[in-house]
Design a protein around this motif. Structure first.
Motif, mmCIF file in Angstrom:
data_model
loop_
_atom_site.group_PDB
_atom_site.id
_atom_site.type_symbol
_atom_site.label_atom_id
_atom_site.label_comp_id
_atom_site.label_asym_id
_atom_site.label_seq_id
_atom_site.Cartn_x
_atom_site.Cartn_y
_atom_site.Cartn_z
ATOM 1 N N GLY A 15 -7.901 8.975 6.300
ATOM 2 C CA GLY A 15 -8.926 8.825 7.416
ATOM 3 C C GLY A 15 -9.894 7.888 6.978
ATOM 4 O O GLY A 15 -10.226 7.170 8.089
ATOM 5 N N LEU A 16 -10.281 7.394 5.896
ATOM 6 C CA LEU A 16 -11.368 6.496 5.315
ATOM 7 C C LEU A 16 -10.575 5.141 5.903
ATOM 8 O O LEU A 16 -11.308 4.009 6.248
ATOM 9 C CB LEU A 16 -11.630 6.601 3.998
ATOM 10 C CG LEU A 16 -12.399 7.806 3.562
ATOM 11 C CD1 LEU A 16 -12.578 7.690 1.998
ATOM 12 C CD2 LEU A 16 -13.701 7.534 4.067
ATOM 13 N N THR A 17 -9.187 5.070 5.656
ATOM 14 C CA THR A 17 -8.622 3.772 5.847
ATOM 15 C C THR A 17 -8.372 3.354 7.166
ATOM 16 O O THR A 17 -8.543 2.227 7.790
ATOM 17 C CB THR A 17 -7.371 3.745 4.945
ATOM 18 O OG1 THR A 17 -7.463 3.952 3.636
ATOM 19 C CG2 THR A 17 -6.650 2.428 5.092
ATOM 20 N N ILE A 18 -7.821 4.420 8.010
ATOM 21 C CA ILE A 18 -7.680 4.097 9.380
ATOM 22 C C ILE A 18 -8.949 3.904 10.326
ATOM 23 O O ILE A 18 -8.803 3.181 11.251
ATOM 24 C CB ILE A 18 -6.785 5.346 9.833
ATOM 25 C CG1 ILE A 18 -5.700 4.743 10.961
ATOM 26 C CG2 ILE A 18 -7.496 6.516 10.451
ATOM 27 C CD1 ILE A 18 -4.487 5.451 10.854
ATOM 28 N N GLY A 19 -9.980 4.163 9.775
ATOM 29 C CA GLY A 19 -11.262 3.653 10.420
ATOM 30 C C GLY A 19 -11.740 4.921 11.627
ATOM 31 O O GLY A 19 -10.884 5.611 12.117
ATOM 32 N N TRP A 31 0.754 -1.466 0.113
ATOM 33 C CA TRP A 31 -0.048 -0.134 0.032
ATOM 34 C C TRP A 31 1.090 1.324 0.149
ATOM 35 O O TRP A 31 0.428 2.104 -0.400
ATOM 36 C CB TRP A 31 -0.986 -0.021 1.120
ATOM 37 C CG TRP A 31 -1.860 -1.151 1.092
ATOM 38 C CD1 TRP A 31 -2.004 -2.307 1.878
ATOM 39 C CD2 TRP A 31 -3.004 -1.154 0.214
ATOM 40 N NE1 TRP A 31 -2.823 -2.917 1.316
ATOM 41 C CE2 TRP A 31 -3.637 -2.384 0.497
ATOM 42 C CE3 TRP A 31 -3.620 -0.215 -0.806
ATOM 43 C CZ2 TRP A 31 -4.797 -2.842 -0.233
ATOM 44 C CZ3 TRP A 31 -4.736 -0.746 -1.461
ATOM 45 C CH2 TRP A 31 -5.402 -1.932 -1.194
ATOM 46 N N THR A 32 1.886 1.237 0.860
ATOM 47 C CA THR A 32 2.693 2.392 0.882
ATOM 48 C C THR A 32 3.188 2.708 -0.476
ATOM 49 O O THR A 32 3.238 3.884 -1.163
ATOM 50 C CB THR A 32 4.014 2.290 1.783
ATOM 51 O OG1 THR A 32 3.365 1.524 2.984
ATOM 52 C CG2 THR A 32 4.560 3.655 2.281
ATOM 53 N N SER A 38 -7.855 3.275 -4.339
ATOM 54 C CA SER A 38 -8.839 3.046 -5.409
ATOM 55 C C SER A 38 -9.653 4.061 -6.089
ATOM 56 O O SER A 38 -9.791 4.958 -5.527
ATOM 57 C CB SER A 38 -9.985 2.081 -4.927
ATOM 58 O OG SER A 38 -10.870 2.521 -4.038
ATOM 59 N N ASP A 39 -9.818 3.993 -7.272
ATOM 60 C CA ASP A 39 -10.272 5.211 -8.147
ATOM 61 C C ASP A 39 -9.585 6.352 -7.992
ATOM 62 O O ASP A 39 -10.268 7.471 -8.051
ATOM 63 C CB ASP A 39 -11.862 5.284 -7.811
ATOM 64 C CG ASP A 39 -12.598 4.067 -7.821
ATOM 65 O OD1 ASP A 39 -12.099 3.155 -8.894
ATOM 66 O OD2 ASP A 39 -13.391 3.787 -6.777
ATOM 67 N N TRP A 40 -8.345 6.390 -7.744
ATOM 68 C CA TRP A 40 -7.351 7.480 -7.538
ATOM 69 C C TRP A 40 -7.588 8.540 -8.813
ATOM 70 O O TRP A 40 -7.193 8.037 -9.951
ATOM 71 C CB TRP A 40 -6.094 7.296 -7.184
ATOM 72 C CG TRP A 40 -5.197 8.526 -7.014
ATOM 73 C CD1 TRP A 40 -4.565 9.209 -7.802
ATOM 74 C CD2 TRP A 40 -4.648 8.704 -5.916
ATOM 75 N NE1 TRP A 40 -3.703 10.324 -7.284
ATOM 76 C CE2 TRP A 40 -3.986 10.050 -6.074
ATOM 77 C CE3 TRP A 40 -4.876 8.407 -4.466
ATOM 78 C CZ2 TRP A 40 -3.073 10.696 -4.966
ATOM 79 C CZ3 TRP A 40 -4.138 8.989 -3.500
ATOM 80 C CH2 TRP A 40 -3.540 10.193 -3.599
ATOM 81 N N ASN A 79 -9.256 -1.757 5.272
ATOM 82 C CA ASN A 79 -10.061 -1.054 4.194
ATOM 83 C C ASN A 79 -8.994 -0.232 3.438
ATOM 84 O O ASN A 79 -9.233 0.914 3.106
ATOM 85 C CB ASN A 79 -10.640 -0.073 5.169
ATOM 86 C CG ASN A 79 -11.629 -0.696 6.064
ATOM 87 O OD1 ASN A 79 -12.326 -1.287 5.419
ATOM 88 N ND2 ASN A 79 -11.837 -0.361 7.386
ATOM 89 N N ALA A 80 -8.029 -0.641 3.008
ATOM 90 C CA ALA A 80 -6.763 -0.019 2.488
ATOM 91 C C ALA A 80 -7.019 0.300 1.114
ATOM 92 O O ALA A 80 -6.445 1.080 0.560
ATOM 93 C CB ALA A 80 -5.507 -0.674 2.686
ATOM 94 N N ASP A 81 -8.115 -0.559 0.520
ATOM 95 C CA ASP A 81 -8.690 0.025 -0.836
ATOM 96 C C ASP A 81 -8.824 1.358 -0.935
ATOM 97 O O ASP A 81 -8.645 2.040 -1.897
ATOM 98 C CB ASP A 81 -9.787 -0.804 -1.140
ATOM 99 C CG ASP A 81 -9.546 -1.893 -2.127
ATOM 100 O OD1 ASP A 81 -8.733 -2.014 -2.529
ATOM 101 O OD2 ASP A 81 -10.540 -2.840 -2.364
ATOM 102 N N ALA A 82 -9.453 1.807 0.189
ATOM 103 C CA ALA A 82 -10.083 3.277 0.106
ATOM 104 C C ALA A 82 -8.726 4.233 -0.150
ATOM 105 O O ALA A 82 -8.855 5.418 -0.621
ATOM 106 C CB ALA A 82 -10.715 3.499 1.491
#
Lengths: 447, 447
Positions: free
Chosen positions: A136-140, A4-5, A248-250, A242-245
């Motif tokens: 923010g979306l990924t970290i929950g 992911w990084t 994805s769709d960047w 949730n790391a897709d967030a």
């Protein structure tokens, strides 16, 4: 297994925000400057400047509104603090915090001595917001509820990415900068209601600046620092589920435009804005006097008031994070001004109304699809002595992305924050920034 | 309910470390300086100085061994980095990390421009170690295993307390300084094996310095920041269940003396020291040649090797955190030198032996009551091609608190680190420090 990084770093390196994102970035810049200039000369700002004078340094970067320069690190700290000093700066619901007051000061500290186009600067800002929102979306949600201050903890990484993009770092270098920023990530919510809260924004701006600076100078740390069982996403959040967030769709749309930045008209925590608007509505729909009120219920979805840590605030400062105070203030004065949020003890008249307020939580009420933030609402229910009950529900307050400020309202915020001359200069510089070959006009205007 | 933050702050304010603690502090100072001077001029140090030169600032504080000054913040960062650059600096088992390389640089940045006695400086250092060790015991083993780097995460708070004590802050101010340090606490173990690991020590030193500086200037943040469900102890650790360890029996003895600091003779992670000593013993008890070895088992208690994150290191740098590399190195070369831990690829001859090493965990083996750290042991079991098995078990390695270095060995470490003239100056300054009215002789000696 996705790295992911590296994936994020690669997307940052090869991004190209569209015109819609640039238009949003111009609005965000205007609002950040208005928020900072409204704060003006603060006690903590004066304290920081005393420290900088003692420390010395090459004074290359403007301290906003102070007609004074400081070193790049000092300016990142100061300008980050200043933008957030009144809690009047923009919010992004995906961030659960304030992106611009971290990203813009870090960028300014890099940009003011370099040679960058206005468009590149605005693009870098949009990319910073993108990274911070997706983090923010990924970290929950747990990250925030456990006690982290997202503005600080996510801001440094976002600012590092923005600075890295501005300087055209390779994807590999951006990955390293993410690591140096991530390993400095900090900021606890138990500092809310004190001057350390806005200072967090400054510290994160400084961390982002330092991460990009050290990477630029050649420091080599770890890669993949967001990933893995001991990585940032697991240590600070829910892991990589949730790391897709994150990636994805960047670039399909830009978070700075969709859902966009929420610009604030009041200097208190945005989680109390719904209640403030509800009070406005109650005051307009019916006439009652304060003495008629028996009790006031403020109803949230469970957890919707997490940021409002003070139920019994003593000072206006603490009241910034108290829905009890905000409701009492609006029902009494019909508005809030800057002087309602200082170190002084809350007056007895307001306290009397405050004591009638209780919070309630109702998981059975369906949130509106237009709610901002998602899933949020606030109902203010006033019980009068005569048995009558008045009620108002707000799903998205004025200024939020579902009810955005008009350009006039935004410019009014700027006009109220500084001299007419400076307001004109800033509007001109920001309006033309995407066509400007350098940042010199902007730098000149913000002093 | 105990207010742990206030209790700790109050103890710090009214502490008076005894002569035994002062004697230990003098040893710790000597070892920190020897470790820093051995590192000398490093690549990352040069990079930092390039940055400082660009940034400018009032150059009041010495950069150790560089005949050069920098600003207080810059020096805290640099000297903190330098002491840990080779991982040759002291360890405290209660901390699960390195106290002196964070606390002493922060203190030096405050002390070098002030007027403080040598005794006060040494007391402040002992108190910093006390706070850091007790934080380590309180925050629990999970903190480290989840991915935090204790040297960094606990060091800032400890350094802030040390600096606050030095400057005779009131208990109330110390509580505020703890909060400003705690809210900056950061540092992830996934940076181990890179230059960012030692930089963490510098960042923590800087955070501790900044926390005391801002508190001294009058910044008011939250109190009780260690306590509560969103407080430091809960957010970063197991909560306040073990918070007794933070304050109970304060001053009965001092952690800097009991169990005391572990001084290192080798520049690799202390979690591999047991294995290195075991290899030494195997080499002395029997004669075998490398070609005789079929396989090597290294046996730890479960989790005892958590710090040794590299099982297949590529470079000497990474090998610093690999028991496979350390065992192969000692069996091949009988010792380790600084050049074994640089960026270069590990030679094939060492790699060949490394490939024979496997780690095992045995929860049924009873740790010795003399084990350092508590509960630790390492068994190195060599299987020879002829079927013979050689085995050595080490519970506490040389240099650890159960087998401390002699004063001669410690002074030898200093002698090896710098010129004879500087070594003499440092020994004289440190020896007489508890009687010195000022720190000028020490400051002069460390340049």
């Amino acid at each position: 297994m996705t790295n992911w990084t590296a994936t994020l770093a690669n997307l940052v390196a090869h991004s190209s925000p569209n015109d819609e994102a640039i238009a949003s970035a111009k609005k965000g810049l205007l609002d950040y400057l208005a928020s900072s200039l409204t704060a003006g000369q603060t006690e903590t700002g004066t304290l920081l400047i005393r420290w900088f004078d003692e420390e010395g340094g090459n004074a290359d970067i403007p301290l906003i509104g102070m007609h004074k320069n400081a070193s790049a690190r000092q300016a990142a700290l100061y300008n980050g603090y200043l933008g957030h000093a009144l809690d009047l700066d923009d919010v992004h619901t995906d961030v659960r915090g304030h992106p611009s007051t971290v990203i813009l000061p870090a960028l300014l500290s890099v940009a003011a001595t370099g040679s960058f186009s206005g468009r590149r600067f605005l693009e870098a800002y949009a990319i910073g917001v993108e990274v911070m929102a997706r983090l923010g979306l990924t970290i929950g949600a747990q990250h925030y509820t456990r006690g982290w201050h997202n503005t600080a903890t996510l801001g440094g990484i976002a600012a590092a990415c923005a600075c890295a993009y501005l300087q055209r770092f390779s994807a590999e270098k951006i990955e390293l900068a993410i690591g140096i920023a991530a390993t400095q990530s900090s900021g606890m919510r138990n500092q809310f209601g004190t001057e350390v809260k806005p200072l967090h924004a400054g510290l994160a701006a400084e961390q982002g600046y330092v991460a990009s600076k050290l990477t630029g100078l050649g420091l080599i740390g770890s890669k993949r620092t967001l990933d893995g069982e001991n990585g940032f996403l697991s240590l600070y959040g829910d892991g990589t589920d949730n790391a897709d967030a994150l990636t994805s769709d960047w670039g399909d749309s830009w978070k700075i435009s969709k859902p966009g930045l929420w610009f604030k008209l009041y200097s208190f925590c945005s989680a109390a804005f719904h209640a403030a608007d509800a009070c406005h509505e109650l005051l307009s729909q019916d006439t009652f006097i304060l003495e008629d009120i028996q009790k006031i219920e403020v109803i949230y979805p469970p957890g919707g008031d997490a940021a409002l840590i003070h139920t019994h605030p003593q000072t206006g400062d603490e009241g910034r994070f108290s829905v009890e105070y905000i409701v009492a203030l609006f029902l009494t004065n019909r508005t809030a001004t800057l002087s309602d949020f200082n170190h002084e003890t809350i007056p007895a008249s307001i306290r009397q109304v405050m004591n009638k307020v209780t919070r309630q939580y109702d998981a059975t009420i369906k949130p509106s699809p237009h709610a901002v933030p998602k899933g949020r609402f606030t109902i203010v229910r006033v019980h009068l002595e005569n048995g009558n009950i008045l009620e108002s529900r707000v799903d998205a307050p004025l200024g939020s992305t579902d009810k955005p400020l008009s350009m006039d309202q935004l410019e009014q915020k700027l006009d109220d924050s500084c001299s007419e001359e400076q307001a004109v200069q800033i509007k001109q510089a920001v309006n033309g920034l995407d066509k400007a070959a350098t940042l010199s006009e902007l730098i000149e205007a913000v002093r």
